[in-house]
Design a protein around this motif. Structure first.
Motif, PDB file in Angstrom:
ATOM      1  N   VAL A 125       0.885  -1.217  -0.220  1.00  0.00           N
ATOM      2  CA  VAL A 125       0.040   0.030  -0.018  1.00  0.00           C
ATOM      3  C   VAL A 125       0.941   1.452  -0.025  1.00  0.00           C
ATOM      4  O   VAL A 125       1.776   1.290   0.770  1.00  0.00           O
ATOM      5  CB  VAL A 125      -0.868   0.072   1.202  1.00  0.00           C
ATOM      6  N   PHE A 126       0.564   2.212  -0.937  1.00  0.00           N
ATOM      7  CA  PHE A 126       1.491   3.561  -1.033  1.00  0.00           C
ATOM      8  C   PHE A 126       0.723   4.703  -1.001  1.00  0.00           C
ATOM      9  O   PHE A 126      -0.676   4.601  -1.146  1.00  0.00           O
ATOM     10  CB  PHE A 126       2.094   3.414  -2.463  1.00  0.00           C
ATOM     11  N   ASP A 127       1.449   5.585  -0.314  1.00  0.00           N
ATOM     12  CA  ASP A 127       0.391   6.866   0.045  1.00  0.00           C
ATOM     13  C   ASP A 127       0.942   7.815  -1.508  1.00  0.00           C
ATOM     14  O   ASP A 127       1.474   7.437  -2.288  1.00  0.00           O
ATOM     15  CB  ASP A 127       0.925   7.732   1.126  1.00  0.00           C
ATOM     16  N   PRO A 128       0.302   8.863  -1.566  1.00  0.00           N
ATOM     17  CA  PRO A 128       0.150   9.696  -2.880  1.00  0.00           C
ATOM     18  C   PRO A 128       1.518   9.988  -3.296  1.00  0.00           C
ATOM     19  O   PRO A 128       1.824  10.379  -4.338  1.00  0.00           O
ATOM     20  CB  PRO A 128      -0.467  10.991  -2.609  1.00  0.00           C
ATOM     21  N   ASN A 129       2.602  10.246  -2.286  1.00  0.00           N
ATOM     22  CA  ASN A 129       3.790  10.510  -2.554  1.00  0.00           C
ATOM     23  C   ASN A 129       4.838   9.239  -3.081  1.00  0.00           C
ATOM     24  O   ASN A 129       5.954   9.436  -3.257  1.00  0.00           O
ATOM     25  CB  ASN A 129       4.698  11.128  -1.217  1.00  0.00           C
ATOM     26  N   GLY A 130       4.221   8.075  -2.926  1.00  0.00           N
ATOM     27  CA  GLY A 130       4.819   6.929  -3.501  1.00  0.00           C
ATOM     28  C   GLY A 130       5.610   6.214  -2.391  1.00  0.00           C
ATOM     29  O   GLY A 130       6.253   5.148  -2.475  1.00  0.00           O
ATOM     30  N   ASP A 131       5.495   6.639  -1.163  1.00  0.00           N
ATOM     31  CA  ASP A 131       6.098   5.993   0.114  1.00  0.00           C
ATOM     32  C   ASP A 131       5.158   4.725   0.414  1.00  0.00           C
ATOM     33  O   ASP A 131       3.952   4.997   0.530  1.00  0.00           O
ATOM     34  CB  ASP A 131       6.208   6.918   1.288  1.00  0.00           C
TER      35      ASP A 131
ATOM     36  N   GLU B 298      -4.164  -1.634  -8.785  1.00  0.00           N
ATOM     37  CA  GLU B 298      -3.523  -2.129 -10.052  1.00  0.00           C
ATOM     38  C   GLU B 298      -2.261  -2.412  -9.900  1.00  0.00           C
ATOM     39  O   GLU B 298      -1.444  -1.820  -9.094  1.00  0.00           O
ATOM     40  CB  GLU B 298      -3.961  -1.096 -10.968  1.00  0.00           C
ATOM     41  N   SER B 299      -1.792  -3.287 -10.914  1.00  0.00           N
ATOM     42  CA  SER B 299      -0.511  -3.543 -10.963  1.00  0.00           C
ATOM     43  C   SER B 299       0.170  -4.231  -9.437  1.00  0.00           C
ATOM     44  O   SER B 299       1.443  -3.759  -9.162  1.00  0.00           O
ATOM     45  CB  SER B 299       0.208  -2.305 -11.410  1.00  0.00           C
ATOM     46  N   GLY B 300      -0.553  -4.815  -8.816  1.00  0.00           N
ATOM     47  CA  GLY B 300      -0.129  -5.485  -7.692  1.00  0.00           C
ATOM     48  C   GLY B 300       0.334  -4.584  -6.761  1.00  0.00           C
ATOM     49  O   GLY B 300       1.167  -4.638  -5.582  1.00  0.00           O
ATOM     50  N   GLN B 301      -0.344  -3.524  -6.775  1.00  0.00           N
ATOM     51  CA  GLN B 301      -0.378  -2.454  -5.441  1.00  0.00           C
ATOM     52  C   GLN B 301      -1.547  -1.510  -5.006  1.00  0.00           C
ATOM     53  O   GLN B 301      -2.483  -1.562  -6.093  1.00  0.00           O
ATOM     54  CB  GLN B 301       0.699  -1.338  -5.853  1.00  0.00           C
ATOM     55  N   VAL B 302      -1.885  -0.972  -4.106  1.00  0.00           N
ATOM     56  CA  VAL B 302      -2.796  -0.074  -3.759  1.00  0.00           C
ATOM     57  C   VAL B 302      -2.510   1.155  -3.296  1.00  0.00           C
ATOM     58  O   VAL B 302      -1.364   1.431  -2.672  1.00  0.00           O
ATOM     59  CB  VAL B 302      -3.615  -0.742  -2.205  1.00  0.00           C
ATOM     60  N   ILE B 303      -2.837   2.029  -4.101  1.00  0.00           N
ATOM     61  CA  ILE B 303      -2.790   3.408  -3.912  1.00  0.00           C
ATOM     62  C   ILE B 303      -3.688   4.321  -2.956  1.00  0.00           C
ATOM     63  O   ILE B 303      -5.080   4.183  -3.041  1.00  0.00           O
ATOM     64  CB  ILE B 303      -2.603   4.253  -5.315  1.00  0.00           C
ATOM     65  N   THR B 304      -3.215   5.224  -2.141  1.00  0.00           N
ATOM     66  CA  THR B 304      -4.433   5.753  -1.081  1.00  0.00           C
ATOM     67  C   THR B 304      -4.206   7.303  -1.546  1.00  0.00           C
ATOM     68  O   THR B 304      -3.356   7.762  -2.163  1.00  0.00           O
ATOM     69  CB  THR B 304      -3.904   5.419   0.253  1.00  0.00           C
ATOM     70  N   THR B 305      -5.130   8.021  -1.014  1.00  0.00           N
ATOM     71  CA  THR B 305      -5.085   9.479  -1.194  1.00  0.00           C
ATOM     72  C   THR B 305      -5.325   9.951   0.409  1.00  0.00           C
ATOM     73  O   THR B 305      -6.019   9.470   1.179  1.00  0.00           O
ATOM     74  CB  THR B 305      -6.281   9.852  -2.057  1.00  0.00           C
ATOM     75  N   GLY B 306      -4.779  11.319   0.481  1.00  0.00           N
ATOM     76  CA  GLY B 306      -4.992  11.801   1.593  1.00  0.00           C
ATOM     77  C   GLY B 306      -4.072  11.301   2.964  1.00  0.00           C
ATOM     78  O   GLY B 306      -3.228  10.388   2.819  1.00  0.00           O
ATOM     79  N   VAL B 307      -4.441  11.695   4.310  1.00  0.00           N
ATOM     80  CA  VAL B 307      -3.600  11.240   5.328  1.00  0.00           C
ATOM     81  C   VAL B 307      -4.282   9.912   5.785  1.00  0.00           C
ATOM     82  O   VAL B 307      -5.372   9.638   5.897  1.00  0.00           O
ATOM     83  CB  VAL B 307      -3.825  12.128   6.572  1.00  0.00           C
ATOM     84  N   VAL B 308      -3.195   8.720   5.901  1.00  0.00           N
ATOM     85  CA  VAL B 308      -3.769   7.359   6.541  1.00  0.00           C
ATOM     86  C   VAL B 308      -3.532   7.512   7.994  1.00  0.00           C
ATOM     87  O   VAL B 308      -2.712   7.943   8.660  1.00  0.00           O
ATOM     88  CB  VAL B 308      -2.843   6.384   6.081  1.00  0.00           C
ATOM     89  N   ASN B 309      -4.794   7.249   8.679  1.00  0.00           N
ATOM     90  CA  ASN B 309      -4.724   7.375  10.201  1.00  0.00           C
ATOM     91  C   ASN B 309      -4.168   6.164  10.840  1.00  0.00           C
ATOM     92  O   ASN B 309      -4.573   4.871  10.308  1.00  0.00           O
ATOM     93  CB  ASN B 309      -6.030   7.400  10.552  1.00  0.00           C
ATOM     94  N   MET B 310      -3.482   6.115  11.865  1.00  0.00           N
ATOM     95  CA  MET B 310      -2.862   4.964  12.449  1.00  0.00           C
ATOM     96  C   MET B 310      -3.209   4.331  13.494  1.00  0.00           C
ATOM     97  O   MET B 310      -2.346   3.618  14.290  1.00  0.00           O
ATOM     98  CB  MET B 310      -1.281   5.652  12.559  1.00  0.00           C
TER      99      MET B 310
ATOM    100  N   PRO C 276       4.257   3.473  18.117  1.00  0.00           N
ATOM    101  CA  PRO C 276       3.350   4.646  18.166  1.00  0.00           C
ATOM    102  C   PRO C 276       3.715   5.795  16.758  1.00  0.00           C
ATOM    103  O   PRO C 276       4.649   6.351  16.903  1.00  0.00           O
ATOM    104  CB  PRO C 276       3.729   5.463  19.460  1.00  0.00           C
ATOM    105  N   GLY C 277       2.874   5.421  15.866  1.00  0.00           N
ATOM    106  CA  GLY C 277       2.949   6.576  14.777  1.00  0.00           C
ATOM    107  C   GLY C 277       3.913   5.653  13.606  1.00  0.00           C
ATOM    108  O   GLY C 277       4.715   5.116  13.925  1.00  0.00           O
ATOM    109  N   LEU C 278       3.891   6.476  12.507  1.00  0.00           N
ATOM    110  CA  LEU C 278       4.668   6.297  11.364  1.00  0.00           C
ATOM    111  C   LEU C 278       4.776   7.182  10.297  1.00  0.00           C
ATOM    112  O   LEU C 278       3.552   7.732  10.137  1.00  0.00           O
ATOM    113  CB  LEU C 278       4.243   4.899  10.573  1.00  0.00           C
ATOM    114  N   ASN C 279       5.976   7.772   9.967  1.00  0.00           N
ATOM    115  CA  ASN C 279       6.031   8.924   9.063  1.00  0.00           C
ATOM    116  C   ASN C 279       5.030  10.138   9.164  1.00  0.00           C
ATOM    117  O   ASN C 279       4.609  10.834   8.380  1.00  0.00           O
ATOM    118  CB  ASN C 279       5.408   8.394   7.551  1.00  0.00           C
TER     119      ASN C 279
END
Length: 441
Positions: free
Chosen positions: A18-24, A69-81, A422-425
């Motif tokens: 799973v990747f965030d909008p920045n590709g991380d 798609e292409s074996g990955q999930v792309i997210t948008t916005g802030v991911v809550n932890m 506790p937390g990530l990125n």
């Protein structure tokens, strides 16, 4: 999802990055959360359970998923932890729906019992909502399909029986989605299943795989799973565990249950476990394993390298071999010294290990306390150390992973599985009811 119309089978999502909008990379998908609905309506997909780097499991709403798609999930916005906690109205697709036995309700095959192998999800046109639309099933015994074992894909509305709790549900398809997981990661999966599914998955694992997973579980989970196995199977699994881990587990059981299981184990395996249980917990004797690599002095370097290539050995145990007089099963004959793996790589294959043995390093006694064991490993930069009795016989070896298990807090496994770090990125915590009204979004 490209075009918003492609179908994705959930087994293909297991372990997907799973990747965030920045590709991380945020983490990996471990399950899909759905809400069953009445009247044969397809279940609504609420989100994904994502395991982040810290092994914490978080909830990712499908409204935040912009691509699968292409074996990955792309997210948008802030991911809550915030740690994911399943709610009563929610169903884990991989954990609870796969391997369920249901019945077909339409066509010539109406009434046939089938086993769920997979389900697919699809994004609704022009919306950000997702739902389960298809079920991939295999025919069971009897029925009207052309042959036993035939598979087919049907609409969700064409089957019934998902809303009823099933006893004796299998785990074949669920395990297939996690077959490449390391034991520690599979233990994480089991820890987050319901007790019912945890017992079913444990029953489906072979003895060696279950033994490896048990060693990575918190104590309460170990006791729960072992208690649901038949005594003969429990004894087999204990035999497959490392003796020190089996001794730790048995020491937490009532005395009569411990004795019953030890009696069912093979005499040699039971003897190793009994010997370990006789030592105090936080001493070299209580920490050691009774299965280090032992060689006679007339063995060659080639013999030693062949032994440490054994894939069942942990890296710590494979790091050095112990040279002893016969017998070469613990407790051995006179302990002569150790040969580190690096020395084995530097000497010719025909050299005798007796000629390259390090005899200067003093061994530990079985009553050496944990702080002294820790200091010994740190002082000499070792990952394992020999434990020798008063007669000079090798009893076993203490490895650095066993020491770490006892240096960490007693509940470190459960804390890690439950909470993670506790937390990530710099990402924030999830709010309790995020997304559309009435359910998670």
């Amino acid at each position: 999802m490209a075009g918003g119309a492609a179908r994705v089978f959930v087994s293909h999502l297991s372990g997907v990055a799973v990747f965030d909008p920045n590709g991380d990379q945020v983490g990996r998908v471990r399950d899909v959360v759905a809400m069953l609905r009445v009247g044969g309506r397809p279940p609504r997909v609420l989100g994904l359970v994502v395991e982040v780097v810290s092994r914490r499991r978080i909830f990712l709403p499908m409204t935040r998923v912009t691509g699968v798609e292409s074996g990955q999930v792309i997210t948008t916005g802030v991911v809550n932890m915030r740690r994911f906690e399943q709610r009563p109205t929610e169903t884990l697709v991989l954990g609870e729906l796969l391997d369920r036995r249901v019945r077909l309700v339409e066509g010539e095959t109406k009434g046939d019992e089938v086993t769920v192998l997979d389900v697919s999800i699809v994004q609704l046109p022009a919306r950000r909502d997702w739902e389960i639309d298809k079920v991939f099933v295999r025919r069971g015994r009897g029925g009207k399909l052309r042959r036993k074992g035939e598979t087919l894909t049907v609409d969700w509305s064409s089957v019934t029986g998902f809303s009823m709790e099933e006893h004796g549900q299998g785990a074949e398809s669920l395990l297939a989605t996690f077959e490449r997981l390391r034991p520690a990661d599979l233990a994480n999966v089991l820890h987050h299943l319901s007790p019912k599914r945890r017992a079913e998955v444990a029953a489906a694992l072979d003895d060696d795989r279950l033994a490896d997973v048990l060693e990575e579980l918190p104590e309460d989970d170990q006791i729960e799973i072992l208690g649901k196995l038949k005594d003969e199977r429990a004894a087999d699994v204990l035999e497959a565990m490392d003796p020190d881990d089996a001794a730790d587990l048995l020491s937490e059981l009532p005395e009569e249950e411990t004795e019953r299981l030890l009696t069912l184990m093979r005499p040699d395996d039971a003897a190793d476990v009994r010997r370990l249980m006789a030592y105090e917990d936080r001493t070299a004797g209580g920490l050691m394993t009774t299965e280090p690599v032992v060689l006679r002095p007339d063995a060659t370097v080639a013999d030693a390298l062949a032994r440490v290539r054994n894939p069942d050995l942990s890296p710590a145990l494979a790091a050095q071999v112990y040279v002893c007089r016969p017998p070469d099963e613990t407790p051995t004959g006179k302990y002569l010294g150790a040969v580190h793996f690096q020395r084995l790589l530097r000497d010719p294959p025909f050299a005798l290990v007796g000629s390259i043995t390090d005899t200067d390093l003093r061994p530990l006694s079985p009553d050496t306390p944990l702080p002294a064991v820790t200091s010994y490993l740190a002082t000499y930069n070792l990952v394992s150390a020999p434990v020798v009795d008063e007669h000079g016989s090798l009893l076993g070896a203490v490895t650095v992973d066993d020491v770490l298990d006892h240096l960490l807090p007693e509940d470190w496994r459960e804390t890690e599985l439950q909470n993670g770090a506790p937390g990530l990125n710099g990402l924030g915590g999830r709010q309790p009811h995020e997304g559309t009204a009435g359910a998670r979004g």
